[in-house]
Design a protein around this motif. Structure first.
Motif, PDB file in Angstrom:
ATOM      1  N   ASN A 211       0.836  -1.196   0.000  1.00 48.00           N
ATOM      2  CA  ASN A 211       0.000   0.000   0.000  1.00 48.00           C
ATOM      3  C   ASN A 211       0.872   1.247   0.000  1.00 48.00           C
ATOM      4  O   ASN A 211       0.645   2.184  -0.777  1.00 48.00           O
ATOM      5  CB  ASN A 211      -0.911  -0.023   1.237  1.00 48.00           C
ATOM      6  N   GLN A 212       1.915   1.227   0.824  1.00 47.11           N
ATOM      7  CA  GLN A 212       2.835   2.373   0.843  1.00 47.11           C
ATOM      8  C   GLN A 212       3.633   2.451  -0.436  1.00 47.11           C
ATOM      9  O   GLN A 212       3.768   3.510  -1.033  1.00 47.11           O
ATOM     10  CB  GLN A 212       3.784   2.247   2.030  1.00 47.11           C
ATOM     11  N   GLN A 215       1.847   3.870  -3.618  1.00 42.61           N
ATOM     12  CA  GLN A 215       1.250   5.208  -3.603  1.00 42.61           C
ATOM     13  C   GLN A 215       1.578   5.929  -4.903  1.00 42.61           C
ATOM     14  O   GLN A 215       2.725   5.967  -5.325  1.00 42.61           O
ATOM     15  CB  GLN A 215       1.792   6.035  -2.416  1.00 42.61           C
ATOM     16  N   GLY A 216       0.555   6.458  -5.531  1.00 38.66           N
ATOM     17  CA  GLY A 216       0.793   7.253  -6.740  1.00 38.66           C
ATOM     18  C   GLY A 216       0.852   6.439  -8.013  1.00 38.66           C
ATOM     19  O   GLY A 216       0.929   6.996  -9.101  1.00 38.66           O
ATOM     20  N   LYS A 229      -4.816   0.632  -6.296  1.00 38.21           N
ATOM     21  CA  LYS A 229      -5.086   0.822  -4.862  1.00 38.21           C
ATOM     22  C   LYS A 229      -5.194  -0.529  -4.154  1.00 38.21           C
ATOM     23  O   LYS A 229      -5.915  -1.413  -4.611  1.00 38.21           O
ATOM     24  CB  LYS A 229      -6.425   1.549  -4.675  1.00 38.21           C
TER      25      LYS A 229
END
Lengths: 610, 365, 169
Positions: A211-212, A215-216, A229
């Motif tokens: 998840n980290q 990101q983006g 996501k």
């Protein structure tokens, strides 16, 4: 065939849909009989002398060399079941007739299996409880292919809530409505104020790491950007209860399994039954006092009333044990008959009885989620081989305009390293010892520095209903009780293959984004090896058998109506994933359970009318 | 170490806190005794005995939580992380029951006799002897007295967030309710008495049959106290193991269990040294180190429980996981025979709390 | 129990686990028994003799080079040593090659094997409990799949900080 017992309802199959039906009807004091083809544990957890309990499944599991989904459950030649090890590559064009239960005609092997025991395939399911997207109910309207359902998301929504409560699903509604994903196609409306009975299962360290790390990130398909996501997966697994909800523990050992304890073994078997299985609903059905479950009774035929076209009697073979072929033929009758034997078995029984098939759709439109795996090593220790099999996924590509041309898919994040793609650690450690010549401290280092970094994704790719993908029966292929073995024709078409190619592209980008050292390999000898535009991909079975007796808008093109009732026989209801006209991208059990609660309600109304 | 007065009437809030702290210690002090026997069972054998003892242990945690919630609700703070919290076995129980000593034994008929003594219903012992039930009844009396005397002051505001809520508890009978007034406090304590010794002893009739379903012998009908399928009280569950038979519908205290046999094989148990002391391993550094590791994790468990009952309830989840790793290291220790031991005894943990400074290996070398 | 102490000594060197940790699995006896079922006693005697020479020649510390030269690369002892390691890690007895079995094994072995219903020359899991005690699981920072549950939510912990991993040494 001396006497014929009478029941309000005869249900064929003691899996989740049969159990739900029985529990709902028993609770309204309808006299119910369930006929189960396989053996059972009769509510016991512990073995009791020669009577086996749930713990006997664990014993079988521990010593099974191949820990495949059906490993814990007895091999029963009187109610045989398919095994994932039965398949092989079919590029030689020859059918598989003598390896396992299925007769496979190809051109591609059908790779999914199910369990023929009391409790059914929920004994070995993962517990994933995803809802379908609203657009999944209207594929034909939106994308010009596939089929529309005669029931909409909005109509099914309240039954989803019932199913989530009864199964005991752990999740947070604010995650599951997917509003956080910038792709309106996947948004799922939840009722204002609704939440699941238990809090979401903690996401794995890997989930949070991804998840980290992601990101983006977004991917581009046909000039559309789709964000990647990571979202927690709703699971039929006991977690932290909300409010007054009380988790249901193991059948026959209530104190066990009231919360997941991290046994990391949901498939093939949760040792403590923290994961939902249909034995729980069966136990609830039995406590109503109106439900009888009869194991070792294989339904082989049904007889009709000439004038009303109602199913008059259900004919079954009751066998004494799994090792001999001794059986007795018996008949029962019910005011209503419910076929809940599993997609393949339902079709088989209807074809054998020659009923409910005026549409010629029985057995057709067989679907699965061809599941493509990618795997590699994370740059750092992500704690592989811990927790439930999967606690999160990437649902961003479950829906979108691209479905006009190629299959949608859901990405599942696997918590168990390379156990699926490579059989790690059991199948891989010998190589370190035999060929890499490691021992002592070096061997320790090799294992402890590599295995915790193992990582894999699963891509569950949708299939469209195809009348040529089908279950049939053939006089030449029968089991030892003289019942038909399913004869399967199956093909993975270009729509799905294009989805697999897209999935591989997404995986490559994702691996590059995270710095994953890729080890993915698709071999021509893999049973599910297929090519698309010159590239090879391999699929596995997901165990999601869908669509063999689809519901529809009219009797000419479908087997059951919106109410899950046979178009041809007014007292015959079909339940199970076979009713689903499309599979889309969600594991089908929750939707099937919701439909079954709806069907039970319809059966009750029908009983009260007569 | 423990030198407690016999049950004294509770007249002040300090008396009450003292007794509730004692209750927490009491509930916890039975755990090493039960766990020693539980973990001595060889893997995969004696499954029913294992499941029965485990179910009692889970409920002792439930009792501990209930006692702690009442203590917190009346403005006290449970203390769990100190050497004094853990007795040295053999020991009298903290409630001053002087007629038996709690010990650390492998699963054996002798251990089951001890378990029965621990859970003995008040009706079965002379009036002068203290039982856990009588100990709690004394606390209930004190609660009622103080409630009348102090009114709302007995349950000060601001304790709710510190109490353990039900969602953290699982795996045994009983619902944890937060304590806000006399009724909820009594409800919590009654649950302890009923689960341990059996129903409160007002109208005890040794010939009255137990409320059991006719088939299972261990689960029974719904009981309003627990809102779950009620099980036999701890005393009778242990008696089933002692007698090697299930209670079935129609059985009473006097009839004893008449149901199906329970197979217990005392040979499938590691032959643990009874009441081990850390000095026992002084000549065997490897065993000493393993026992030390057990104590380190045990101490960590107590620290986590202490935090859980002192403002960080979520730590209870972590404590459960620590409990599982404790089991693992204990079992590894227990499978090691003590070298040169003439009785063929095996090593077993000593259940000691180590202060943070004592938790480095150099402290034993 | 045939030469159990020698079996543990050799195992400790092959696996780099202390003998107490190996005993702590509780299944060393089963492994040793399995070994005796498939390997001739005189071959085991020679193996242990060879190993004790390696220890003696080097003050009780086995030189890795010598272990490779004398034992692991030896056509008689090597397969036994590797099978011992595999038993400790994976709880599986792997079938020896026919050639090896004819020369050093007990091919005619016919009484039932623990954990399987009929004698089989194929690979098999030694017993239920052995599966649970496999050393590969804790070494990976995990636990045997289906047993030794680490507790709710432990899978969220950072791998090295996990309380499940404290006993992995």
């Amino acid at each position: 065939m001396t006497k014929c017992e009478q029941f309000d309802v005869v249900i064929i199959g003691a899996g989740i849909s049969g159990a739900i039906m029985a529990q709902q009807l028993g609770a309204q004091q309808k006299k119910v009989l369930i006929l189960e083809a396989g053996t059972g544990t009769d509510g016991r957890f512990f073995n009791n002398n020669d009577k086996k309990g749930y713990e006997s499944y664990m014993d079988t599991f521990f010593t099974a060399m191949a820990k495949i989904p059906n490993a814990p459950f007895p091999n029963n030649p009187n109610a045989p079941q398919p095994l994932v090890t039965d398949t092989r590559n079919m590029s030689d064009g020859k059918p598989i007739t003598n390896n396992g239960y299925f007769v496979q005609m190809g051109p591609n092997p059908f790779a999914s299996t199910y369990t023929r025991s009391e409790g059914g395939t929920t004994l070995h399911w993962l517990g994933t409880c995803l809802r379908m997207l609203p657009e999944d109910f209207k594929l034909k309207t939106h994308f010009g292919h596939g089929l529309d359902w005669p029931i909409s998301y909005d109509e099914l929504q309240p039954w989803y809530e019932v199913a989530e409560t009864m199964i005991g699903v752990s999740a947070n509604a604010r995650d599951q409505n997917y509003q956080q994903i910038d792709n309106p196609a996947v948004h799922i409306p939840f009722r204002e104020g609704y939440d699941y009975p238990m809090e979401k299962i903690p996401q794995s360290f890997l989930d949070n790491y991804m998840n980290q790390g992601l990101q983006g990130m977004s991917v581009t398909i046909d000039y559309h950007h789709y964000p990647i996501k990571v979202v927690s997966t709703p699971q039929g697994r006991n977690g932290m209860p909300r409010g007054d909800y009380r988790p249901v523990g193991a059948v026959g050992n209530q104190n066990l399994g009231q919360r997941c304890a991290g046994n990391s073994n949901c498939v093939p078997i949760c040792p403590i039954q923290a994961k939902y299985n249909a034995l729980k609903t069966l136990a609830q059905a039995k406590t109503t006092g109106f439900v009888e479950v009869r194991n070792q009774c294989v339904v082989s035929d049904m007889a009709l009333d000439e004038y009303t076209h109602e199913v008059k009697t259900v004919i079954y073979k009751q066998y004494t044990d799994t090792q001999t072929t001794d059986y007795e033929v018996k008949t029962v009758s019910g005011r209503i008959v419910v076929l809940a034997a599993h997609a393949v078995e339902n079709a088989k029984i209807l074809l054998a009885a020659g009923i409910a098939n005026s549409s010629d759709q029985v057995g057709r439109n067989l679907m699965d989620h061809p599941t493509m795996l990618t795997w590699g090593l994370m740059p750092t220790d992500i704690g592989a081989f811990r927790g439930p099999g999967s606690t999160s996924g990437i649902p961003s590509l479950r829906g979108g305009e691209f479905r006009r041309k190629q299959a949608a898919f859901r990405i599942e994040i696997g918590n168990w390293g390379w156990s699926w793609p490579a059989g790690a650690p059991i199948s891989t450690v010998p190589d370190l010892i035999d060929n890499k010549n490691l021992y002592g401290a070096e061997l320790k280092r090799a294992i402890s520095s590599v295995y915790p970094r193992m990582f894999r994704l699963g891509f569950l790719v949708e299939q469209l209903p195809d009348p040529n993908n089908r279950v049939t029966i053939d006089e030449r292929y029968k089991d030892q009780l003289g019942n038909y073995r399913p004869v399967i024709h199956y093909q993975v078409t270009d729509y799905t293959r294009a989805g697999m190619a897209q999935a591989k592209q997404v995986s490559d980008e994702l691996f590059a984004y995270l710095g994953v050292e890729a080890y993915t390999q698709y071999k021509q000898s893999d049973p599910g090896y297929v090519t698309y535009q010159g590239e090879g991909y391999s699929y596995n079975g997901a165990g999601h058998l869908v669509g063999t007796h689809i519901m529809g808008f009219n009797a000419q093109t479908s087997v059951v109506d919106k109410h899950q009732r046979s178009w041809d026989h007014p007292n015959l209801y079909l339940v199970g994933c076979g009713n689903m006209p499309t599979i889309s991208t969600s594991n089908p059990t929750l939707t099937m359970a919701a439909l079954t609660y709806w069907a039970a309600d319809n059966v009750l109304k029908a009983l009260e009318q007569t | 170490m423990y030198c407690r007065q016999p049950l004294r009437t509770i007249e002040t809030i300090d008396d009450l806190h003292y007794n509730l702290q004692l209750a927490v210690e009491l509930e916890f002090s039975t755990l090493p005794t039960y766990l020693q026997a539980l973990y001595s069972i060889k893997e995969g054998s004696n499954t029913i005995a294992y499941s029965v003892i485990r179910s009692v242990i889970m409920e002792e945690m439930f009792h501990l939580t209930n006692a702690a919630n009442v203590l917190i609700a009346t403005g006290g703070s449970p203390a769990l992380n100190s050497p004094e919290f853990i007795p040295i076995y053999p020991t009298f129980l903290p409630d001053n029951e002087k007629w038996f000593e709690a010990r650390l034994l492998k699963l054996s008929p002798q251990a089951l006799m001890l378990f029965l003594a621990i859970e003995m219903p008040g009706d079965l012992v002379p009036i002068s002897m203290i039982t856990i039930g009588k100990f709690y009844e004394n606390i209930e009396k004190g609660l009622k007295y103080l409630d009348e005397k102090m009114g709302a002051d007995l349950f000060p505001c601001g304790t709710l967030d510190k109490q353990i809520e039900h969602k953290y508890y699982y795996g045994g009978g009983g619902i944890i309710n937060k304590v806000t007034n006399l009724d909820s406090a009594l409800f919590a304590l009654n649950a302890i008495i009923a689960q341990g010794e059996g129903a409160p002893n007002k109208h005890w009739d040794p010939d009255k049959s137990f409320p059991l379903e006719d088939t299972t012998g261990i689960e029974s009908g719904d009981h309003q106290l627990f809102m779950q399928p009620r099980e036999l009280s701890h005393f009778y569950r242990f008696n089933e193991l002692k007698k090697g038979r299930r209670y079935v519908l129609g059985d009473s205290h006097n009839s004893g269990p008449t149901g199906p046999e329970i197979n217990i094989n005392y040979d499938d148990v590691y032959n643990l040294k009874p009441d081990p002391q850390s000095g026992d391993y002084i000549h065997y550094p490897e065993l000493e180190e393993m026992n030390f590791n057990v104590n380190v994790i045990f101490s960590r468990l107590l620290d986590q429980l202490h935090l859980a009952f002192n403002g960080q309830p979520k730590t209870l989840e972590t404590a459960v996981c620590t409990m599982f790793s404790l089991k693992e290291v204990i079992q590894i220790l227990m499978r090691n025979p003590i070298p040169d031991n003439e009785l063929g005894e095996y090593a077993a943990p000593t259940w000691e709390y180590l202060s943070p400074e004592e938790r480095t290996l150099s402290s034993i070398r | 129990m045939y030469r159990l102490d020698d079996f543990y000594d050799l195992s400790a060197t092959l696996t780099d686990y202390p003998v107490t940790r190996l005993i702590g699995t509780g299944v060393g006896n089963e492994y040793n028994q399995t070994l005796s079922q498939w390997v001739r006693q005189d071959v085991l005697d020679e193996l242990y003799h060879c190993f004790s020479q390696l220890e003696r020649n080097n003050d009780g510390q086995v030189c890795p080079q010598a272990l490779r030269h004398q034992l692991l690369s030896n056509e008689k002892y090597g397969p036994i040593a590797r099978n011992i390691i595999k038993m400790w890690y994976l709880s599986i007895w792997y079938k020896m090659t026919d050639n090896w079995s004819m020369t050093y094994g007990i091919p005619a072995y016919s009484s039932p094997v623990i954990g399987v219903e009929s004698p089989t020359p194929e690979d098999y899991i030694i017993s239920n409990n052995a599966y649970i005690q496999g050393l590969v699981w804790p070494l990976m920072g995990s636990h045997p799949m289906g047993a030794k549950q680490p507790g709710y939510g432990t899978w969220s912990d950072a791998p090295l900080n996990s309380i499940a991993s404290i006993h992995l040494q």
